[in-house]
Design a protein around this motif. Structure first.
Motif, mmCIF file in Angstrom:
data_model
loop_
_atom_site.group_PDB
_atom_site.id
_atom_site.type_symbol
_atom_site.label_atom_id
_atom_site.label_comp_id
_atom_site.label_asym_id
_atom_site.label_seq_id
_atom_site.Cartn_x
_atom_site.Cartn_y
_atom_site.Cartn_z
ATOM 1 N N ASP A 1 9.287 -4.985 10.385
ATOM 2 C CA ASP A 1 9.175 -4.367 11.851
ATOM 3 C C ASP A 1 9.706 -2.840 11.349
ATOM 4 O O ASP A 1 9.945 -2.353 12.465
ATOM 5 N N ALA A 2 9.688 -2.396 10.457
ATOM 6 C CA ALA A 2 10.031 -1.009 10.309
ATOM 7 C C ALA A 2 9.098 -0.209 9.112
ATOM 8 O O ALA A 2 8.564 -1.002 8.397
ATOM 9 N N MET A 3 8.948 1.047 9.368
ATOM 10 C CA MET A 3 8.037 1.829 8.702
ATOM 11 C C MET A 3 8.555 3.024 8.493
ATOM 12 O O MET A 3 8.968 3.799 9.314
ATOM 13 N N ASN A 4 8.520 3.745 7.090
ATOM 14 C CA ASN A 4 9.140 4.676 6.624
ATOM 15 C C ASN A 4 8.147 5.805 6.452
ATOM 16 O O ASN A 4 6.995 5.720 5.781
ATOM 17 N N ALA A 5 8.313 7.074 7.006
ATOM 18 C CA ALA A 5 7.593 8.103 6.636
ATOM 19 C C ALA A 5 8.255 9.162 6.089
ATOM 20 O O ALA A 5 9.300 9.691 6.587
ATOM 21 N N GLU A 6 7.807 9.784 4.906
ATOM 22 C CA GLU A 6 8.563 10.822 4.213
ATOM 23 C C GLU A 6 7.748 12.317 4.437
ATOM 24 O O GLU A 6 6.625 12.399 4.183
ATOM 25 N N TYR A 7 8.397 13.183 5.046
ATOM 26 C CA TYR A 7 7.901 14.429 5.258
ATOM 27 C C TYR A 7 8.260 15.212 3.943
ATOM 28 O O TYR A 7 9.476 15.531 3.834
ATOM 29 N N PHE A 8 7.266 15.712 3.007
ATOM 30 C CA PHE A 8 7.711 16.127 1.995
ATOM 31 C C PHE A 8 7.288 17.540 1.780
ATOM 32 O O PHE A 8 7.701 18.428 0.811
ATOM 33 N N SER A 9 6.331 18.085 2.400
ATOM 34 C CA SER A 9 5.870 19.350 2.242
ATOM 35 C C SER A 9 5.159 19.734 3.588
ATOM 36 O O SER A 9 4.955 19.197 4.442
ATOM 37 N N TYR A 10 4.871 21.003 3.590
ATOM 38 C CA TYR A 10 4.110 21.402 4.833
ATOM 39 C C TYR A 10 3.070 20.818 5.439
ATOM 40 O O TYR A 10 1.958 20.573 4.793
ATOM 41 N N GLN A 11 3.275 20.068 6.574
ATOM 42 C CA GLN A 11 2.365 19.073 7.335
ATOM 43 C C GLN A 11 1.639 18.233 6.412
ATOM 44 O O GLN A 11 0.743 17.649 6.557
ATOM 45 N N LEU B 1 0.893 -1.208 0.019
ATOM 46 C CA LEU B 1 0.094 0.028 0.137
ATOM 47 C C LEU B 1 0.712 1.100 -0.141
ATOM 48 O O LEU B 1 1.985 1.256 0.328
ATOM 49 N N ARG B 2 0.367 2.358 -0.544
ATOM 50 C CA ARG B 2 0.919 3.585 -0.666
ATOM 51 C C ARG B 2 -0.314 4.543 -0.258
ATOM 52 O O ARG B 2 -1.142 4.658 -0.806
ATOM 53 N N TRP B 3 0.338 5.522 0.747
ATOM 54 C CA TRP B 3 -0.366 6.629 1.025
ATOM 55 C C TRP B 3 0.437 7.904 0.528
ATOM 56 O O TRP B 3 1.544 7.978 1.004
ATOM 57 N N GLU B 4 -0.212 8.871 -0.021
ATOM 58 C CA GLU B 4 0.662 10.241 -0.345
ATOM 59 C C GLU B 4 -0.152 11.298 -0.012
ATOM 60 O O GLU B 4 -1.571 11.510 -0.004
ATOM 61 N N PHE C 1 -0.722 2.966 15.335
ATOM 62 C CA PHE C 1 -1.316 1.620 15.000
ATOM 63 C C PHE C 1 -0.151 0.543 14.836
ATOM 64 O O PHE C 1 0.056 -0.322 15.600
ATOM 65 N N PHE C 2 0.729 1.095 14.178
ATOM 66 C CA PHE C 2 2.174 0.330 13.856
ATOM 67 C C PHE C 2 2.800 0.099 15.108
ATOM 68 O O PHE C 2 3.091 -1.205 15.285
ATOM 69 N N VAL C 3 3.240 0.965 15.830
ATOM 70 C CA VAL C 3 3.801 0.823 17.163
ATOM 71 C C VAL C 3 2.938 -0.081 18.069
ATOM 72 O O VAL C 3 3.696 -0.943 18.594
#
Length: 115
Positions: free
Chosen positions: A91-101, A46-49, A62-64
Motif C-alpha cells: 500500500d506504499a510506493m517510494n519515489a526518490e528525487y535524485f537529480s534535476y527533474q 520492477l525498477r524504474w530509474e 495510477f497507484f493512487v
C-alpha cells in the motif's frame, strides 16, 4: 479493468514464484504440511530509474487511483509480452528525487491474482 501505463521499466524485472504452504508443528519433529495453492503465484519486482516528472506522476496517479494494493489491473510484462492480472503488493510506493527533474522508483512489486 484498468491497464497499467505503458511506461516500461528501464532497469530490471525480477520474477519470483511463490507457494503458500501451511505447516502445523506437533512437536517431536512431527509436522503436517497443507498446500494452500495448487499453482505458484508470481510476484514481479520492477525498477524504474531516471524517470521524468511526467512519467513519475503518471505511475503515481495510477497507484493512487487503484488505492494501493486494493484494486487489480492489467499489466503486460515487457520481457515476454504476456498480459497478467496483478495488483500492487504493498500500500506504499517510494519515489526518490535524485537529480534535476529525474526520479527513481525502486522495488515496486506486482503480485499476480485471479482474473
Amino acid at each position: 479493468m484498468a491497464a497499467f501505463p505503458s511506461i516500461k521499466p528501464n532497469y530490471s524485472v525480477i520474477e519470483t514464484y511463490s507457494f503458500n504452504t501451511h505447516i502445523i508443528n506437533y512437536g517431536n519433529k512431527v509436522e503436517q504440511r497443507i498446500k494452500m495453492n495448487s499453482a505458484a503465484q508470481t510476484i514481479f519486482r520492477l525498477r524504474w530509474e531516471a524517470l521524468s516528472n511526467a512519467d513519475k506522476a503518471t505511475i503515481q496517479a495510477f497507484f493512487v487511483a487503484r488505492g494501493g494494493a486494493f484494486e487489480s489491473f492489467a499489466w503486460t510484462n515487457p520481457v515476454d509480452n504476456v498480459a497478467y492480472t496483478v495488483r500492487f503488493k504493498e500500500d506504499a510506493m517510494n519515489a526518490e528525487y535524485f537529480s534535476y527533474q529525474l526520479w527513481n522508483l525502486q522495488e515496486i512489486e506486482f503480485i499476480e491474482v485471479s482474473g
